[in-house]
Design a protein around this motif. Structure first.
Motif, PDB file in Angstrom:
ATOM      1  N   GLN A 305       8.765 -26.698  -2.063  1.00  0.00           N
ATOM      2  CA  GLN A 305       9.455 -27.799  -1.391  1.00  0.00           C
ATOM      3  C   GLN A 305      10.826 -27.284  -0.972  1.00  0.00           C
ATOM      4  O   GLN A 305      11.664 -26.977  -1.826  1.00  0.00           O
ATOM      5  N   ILE A 306      11.054 -27.194   0.338  1.00  0.00           N
ATOM      6  CA  ILE A 306      12.246 -26.516   0.848  1.00  0.00           C
ATOM      7  C   ILE A 306      13.134 -27.491   1.617  1.00  0.00           C
ATOM      8  O   ILE A 306      12.692 -28.131   2.583  1.00  0.00           O
ATOM      9  N   SER A 307      14.398 -27.551   1.178  1.00  0.00           N
ATOM     10  CA  SER A 307      15.397 -28.338   1.903  1.00  0.00           C
ATOM     11  C   SER A 307      16.581 -27.474   2.346  1.00  0.00           C
ATOM     12  O   SER A 307      17.498 -27.986   2.983  1.00  0.00           O
ATOM     13  N   GLY A 308      16.569 -26.194   1.993  1.00  0.00           N
ATOM     14  CA  GLY A 308      17.665 -25.298   2.328  1.00  0.00           C
ATOM     15  C   GLY A 308      17.272 -24.239   3.333  1.00  0.00           C
ATOM     16  O   GLY A 308      16.288 -24.383   4.067  1.00  0.00           O
ATOM     17  N   THR A 309      18.019 -23.130   3.355  1.00  0.00           N
ATOM     18  CA  THR A 309      17.802 -22.033   4.297  1.00  0.00           C
ATOM     19  C   THR A 309      17.210 -20.844   3.559  1.00  0.00           C
ATOM     20  O   THR A 309      17.736 -20.419   2.528  1.00  0.00           O
ATOM     21  N   ILE A 310      16.129 -20.290   4.108  1.00  0.00           N
ATOM     22  CA  ILE A 310      15.447 -19.148   3.512  1.00  0.00           C
ATOM     23  C   ILE A 310      15.426 -18.015   4.528  1.00  0.00           C
ATOM     24  O   ILE A 310      14.905 -18.188   5.637  1.00  0.00           O
ATOM     25  N   PHE A 316       7.451 -17.842  -4.449  1.00  0.00           N
ATOM     26  CA  PHE A 316       6.139 -18.040  -5.046  1.00  0.00           C
ATOM     27  C   PHE A 316       5.818 -19.533  -5.155  1.00  0.00           C
ATOM     28  O   PHE A 316       6.653 -20.398  -4.841  1.00  0.00           O
ATOM     29  N   LYS A 317       4.636 -19.818  -5.630  1.00  0.00           N
ATOM     30  CA  LYS A 317       4.153 -21.202  -5.655  1.00  0.00           C
ATOM     31  C   LYS A 317       5.080 -22.112  -6.476  1.00  0.00           C
ATOM     32  O   LYS A 317       5.646 -21.727  -7.487  1.00  0.00           O
ATOM     33  N   GLY A 318       5.232 -23.331  -5.970  1.00  0.00           N
ATOM     34  CA  GLY A 318       5.950 -24.356  -6.720  1.00  0.00           C
ATOM     35  C   GLY A 318       7.454 -24.225  -6.764  1.00  0.00           C
ATOM     36  O   GLY A 318       8.109 -24.957  -7.519  1.00  0.00           O
ATOM     37  N   VAL A 319       8.044 -23.334  -5.966  1.00  0.00           N
ATOM     38  CA  VAL A 319       9.511 -23.185  -5.949  1.00  0.00           C
ATOM     39  C   VAL A 319      10.131 -24.345  -5.165  1.00  0.00           C
ATOM     40  O   VAL A 319       9.645 -24.722  -4.102  1.00  0.00           O
ATOM     41  N   LYS A 320      11.225 -24.880  -5.701  1.00  0.00           N
ATOM     42  CA  LYS A 320      11.952 -25.960  -5.023  1.00  0.00           C
ATOM     43  C   LYS A 320      13.349 -25.486  -4.679  1.00  0.00           C
ATOM     44  O   LYS A 320      14.055 -24.932  -5.530  1.00  0.00           O
ATOM     45  N   VAL A 321      13.755 -25.694  -3.426  1.00  0.00           N
ATOM     46  CA  VAL A 321      15.078 -25.267  -2.952  1.00  0.00           C
ATOM     47  C   VAL A 321      15.802 -26.482  -2.390  1.00  0.00           C
ATOM     48  O   VAL A 321      15.323 -27.127  -1.453  1.00  0.00           O
ATOM     49  N   GLY A 322      16.971 -26.802  -2.962  1.00  0.00           N
ATOM     50  CA  GLY A 322      17.705 -28.007  -2.601  1.00  0.00           C
ATOM     51  C   GLY A 322      18.489 -27.890  -1.303  1.00  0.00           C
ATOM     52  O   GLY A 322      18.690 -26.803  -0.747  1.00  0.00           O
ATOM     53  N   GLU A 340      21.014 -27.845  -5.196  1.00  0.00           N
ATOM     54  CA  GLU A 340      21.803 -27.935  -3.962  1.00  0.00           C
ATOM     55  C   GLU A 340      22.974 -26.956  -3.954  1.00  0.00           C
ATOM     56  O   GLU A 340      23.568 -26.659  -4.991  1.00  0.00           O
ATOM     57  N   ASN A 341      23.292 -26.467  -2.738  1.00  0.00           N
ATOM     58  CA  ASN A 341      24.492 -25.651  -2.489  1.00  0.00           C
ATOM     59  C   ASN A 341      24.558 -24.388  -3.352  1.00  0.00           C
ATOM     60  O   ASN A 341      25.641 -23.947  -3.745  1.00  0.00           O
ATOM     61  N   VAL A 342      23.422 -23.824  -3.607  1.00  0.00           N
ATOM     62  CA  VAL A 342      23.333 -22.532  -4.300  1.00  0.00           C
ATOM     63  C   VAL A 342      23.244 -21.428  -3.254  1.00  0.00           C
ATOM     64  O   VAL A 342      22.588 -21.592  -2.224  1.00  0.00           O
ATOM     65  N   TRP A 343      23.890 -20.297  -3.539  1.00  0.00           N
ATOM     66  CA  TRP A 343      23.758 -19.124  -2.656  1.00  0.00           C
ATOM     67  C   TRP A 343      23.204 -17.976  -3.484  1.00  0.00           C
ATOM     68  O   TRP A 343      23.828 -17.559  -4.466  1.00  0.00           O
ATOM     69  N   SER A 353      12.662 -20.930 -13.945  1.00  0.00           N
ATOM     70  CA  SER A 353      14.101 -20.945 -14.199  1.00  0.00           C
ATOM     71  C   SER A 353      14.759 -22.042 -13.374  1.00  0.00           C
ATOM     72  O   SER A 353      14.145 -22.585 -12.447  1.00  0.00           O
ATOM     73  N   VAL A 354      15.987 -22.362 -13.718  1.00  0.00           N
ATOM     74  CA  VAL A 354      16.747 -23.371 -12.979  1.00  0.00           C
ATOM     75  C   VAL A 354      18.108 -22.783 -12.625  1.00  0.00           C
ATOM     76  O   VAL A 354      18.855 -22.349 -13.511  1.00  0.00           O
ATOM     77  N   ILE A 355      18.414 -22.759 -11.330  1.00  0.00           N
ATOM     78  CA  ILE A 355      19.731 -22.331 -10.860  1.00  0.00           C
ATOM     79  C   ILE A 355      20.472 -23.606 -10.463  1.00  0.00           C
ATOM     80  O   ILE A 355      20.121 -24.260  -9.475  1.00  0.00           O
ATOM     81  N   LYS A 356      21.468 -23.959 -11.249  1.00  0.00           N
ATOM     82  CA  LYS A 356      22.122 -25.254 -11.090  1.00  0.00           C
ATOM     83  C   LYS A 356      22.996 -25.313  -9.834  1.00  0.00           C
ATOM     84  O   LYS A 356      23.398 -24.301  -9.263  1.00  0.00           O
ATOM     85  N   LYS A 357      23.293 -26.514  -9.445  1.00  0.00           N
ATOM     86  CA  LYS A 357      24.060 -26.810  -8.233  1.00  0.00           C
ATOM     87  C   LYS A 357      25.369 -26.014  -8.185  1.00  0.00           C
ATOM     88  O   LYS A 357      26.126 -25.970  -9.153  1.00  0.00           O
ATOM     89  N   GLY A 358      25.607 -25.362  -7.040  1.00  0.00           N
ATOM     90  CA  GLY A 358      26.871 -24.672  -6.803  1.00  0.00           C
ATOM     91  C   GLY A 358      26.939 -23.231  -7.267  1.00  0.00           C
ATOM     92  O   GLY A 358      27.945 -22.556  -7.025  1.00  0.00           O
TER      93      GLY A 358
END
Length: 396
Positions: A305-310, A316-322, A340-343, A353-358
């Motif tokens: 589920q992609i809401s950002g820029t790739i 891989f399967k099931g990755v979510k990008v804010g 959200e707003n991760v670089w 894993s979880v890469i938190k906002k910012g």
């Protein structure tokens, strides 16, 4: 039991310590690759496509994920009247405890009885941690035509990487092997062993037993069996392989191999498309891109589920990008959440894993210091500096 011409023994039990955090919970051959596969799928698919009907898979280190993957055996279709795929972990022998596999040749020695029941003329030894497509039957044909006692598949590598491999010196006319050195400090050749061997079974059995009787041995093909055969004057030949091959023994080579899929000339799935790589299919929903998503030259798998820029990345399967997140030159393993707003740039992020906002995770020198996050990690900007020091590791 029908006499099979050859059987394969696939070594899939190593710890894979050079993959750092990615193999803390699973064995290297079970590490995901290419969006939907696992690394071991390449060797298994090569066996199936080459007509190798009997395969023994030697497992040991943290095998749960690998055993689960191999349990879906119908995807490789090895079962027929004469063939099989058999998982061979260490086991307790009579009047002894469990004898763990202590080296590559020792692992095969422990399974002599399995090989003997198939009465093969030849035994194919494989590694479960490489990315390539190879017809092993062509290698077997050369082995038979040269009447070799052992044939070693070889590939040219860069001189900078040569020290990582077993290096062979050959007669360039006959391809007969004149010398072999395991991981030399100063290589005299850049022709590297792929860790793929075909032996006459009677010869290999003799040397496996002989090695176990020595007072000191590494119990290893490259350090013991191959040098002993050369010393004894046996006929060893090189089988030259000149197509795509990548040993993914380090995090950096794993990252490179995944990003190679974004290059049409290097993408192994676009090469020889009739030579399929099989894997266990999943029932994840289709990829979803919302109105904020931007994607360039990337591989995105089912369930994302992609809401950002790739950009130039493999997800891989099931990755979510804010929303507002930017992923570039990165490999993101299954079911990881990028808020959200991760670089993230020049990085490998492990599964779940979880890469938190910012959070900002950027390396401008990935060949020296690739950003790496392990499986089941949480990276939070409030403690980011300390966490990154613990989680992110230089590849050199």
């Amino acid at each position: 039991m029908k006499n099979r011409k050859w059987v394969a023994m696939l070594l899939a039990g190593g710890k894979g310590t050079r993959l750092n955090q990615l193999t803390k919970t699973i064995v290297k051959p079970a590490v995901p690759f290419g969006g939907k596969y696992r690394i071991i799928d390449f060797a298994l698919s090569n066996c199936k496509n080459s007509g190798v009907e009997t395969v023994g898979i030697l497992t040991q280190y943290k095998p749960l994920a690998l055993h689960s993957h191999l349990g879906n055996i119908s995807y490789w279709n090895f079962y027929n009247r004469y063939g099989s795929l058999t998982v061979l972990p260490p086991y307790q022998r009579e009047n002894t405890g469990v004898e763990w596999y202590e080296g590559t040749s020792h692992a095969v020695f422990q399974n002599i009885e399995f090989i003997e029941q198939h009465q093969p003329d030849y035994v194919l030894i494989l590694s479960g941690d490489q990315i390539y497509k190879m017809d092993y039957s062509v290698m077997l044909q050369q082995h038979i035509e040269t009447n070799a006692d052992c044939t070693i598949a070889v590939v040219e590598v860069s001189w900078e990487e040569a020290h990582r491999f077993g290096i062979v010196v050959i007669d360039e006319t006959t391809y007969k092997i004149k010398d072999f050195e395991e991981k030399p400090v100063k290589p005299t050749s850049n022709l590297a062993s792929m860790g793929i061997y075909i032996f006459k079974w009677a010869i290999l059995k003799k040397y496996l037993i002989q090695e176990e009787q020595k007072e000191f041995t590494h119990r290893d093909f490259g350090l013991d069996i191959i040098p002993s055969m050369l010393t004894d004057g046996l006929s060893l030949y090189a089988y030259y392989f000149n197509r795509y091959w990548k040993d993914v023994g380090t995090v950096h080579s794993f990252w490179e191999a995944n990003l190679d899929l974004l290059d049409k000339q290097k993408n192994i799935f676009l090469q020889n498309t009739e030579w399929r790589i099989h894997t266990v299919e999943n029932s994840d929903p289709p990829l979803y891109l919302d109105e904020n998503a931007k994607v360039h030259q990337s591989i995105l798998s089912d369930g994302c589920q992609i809401s950002g820029t790739i950009e130039q990345s493999v997800l891989f399967k099931g990755v979510k990008v804010g929303k507002g997140a930017h992923i570039k030159n990165a490999v993101i393993l299954p079911h990881t959440i990028i808020e959200e707003n991760v670089w993230i740039e020049n990085a490998v992020v492990g599964s779940k894993s979880v890469i938190k906002k910012g959070v900002i995770m950027v390396s401008k020198t990935p060949k020296v210091n690739l950003r790496v996050v392990g499986n089941h990690e949480i990276v939070d900007p409030s403690t980011e500096e300390n966490q990154i020091n613990n989680i992110v590791t230089s590849v050199l």
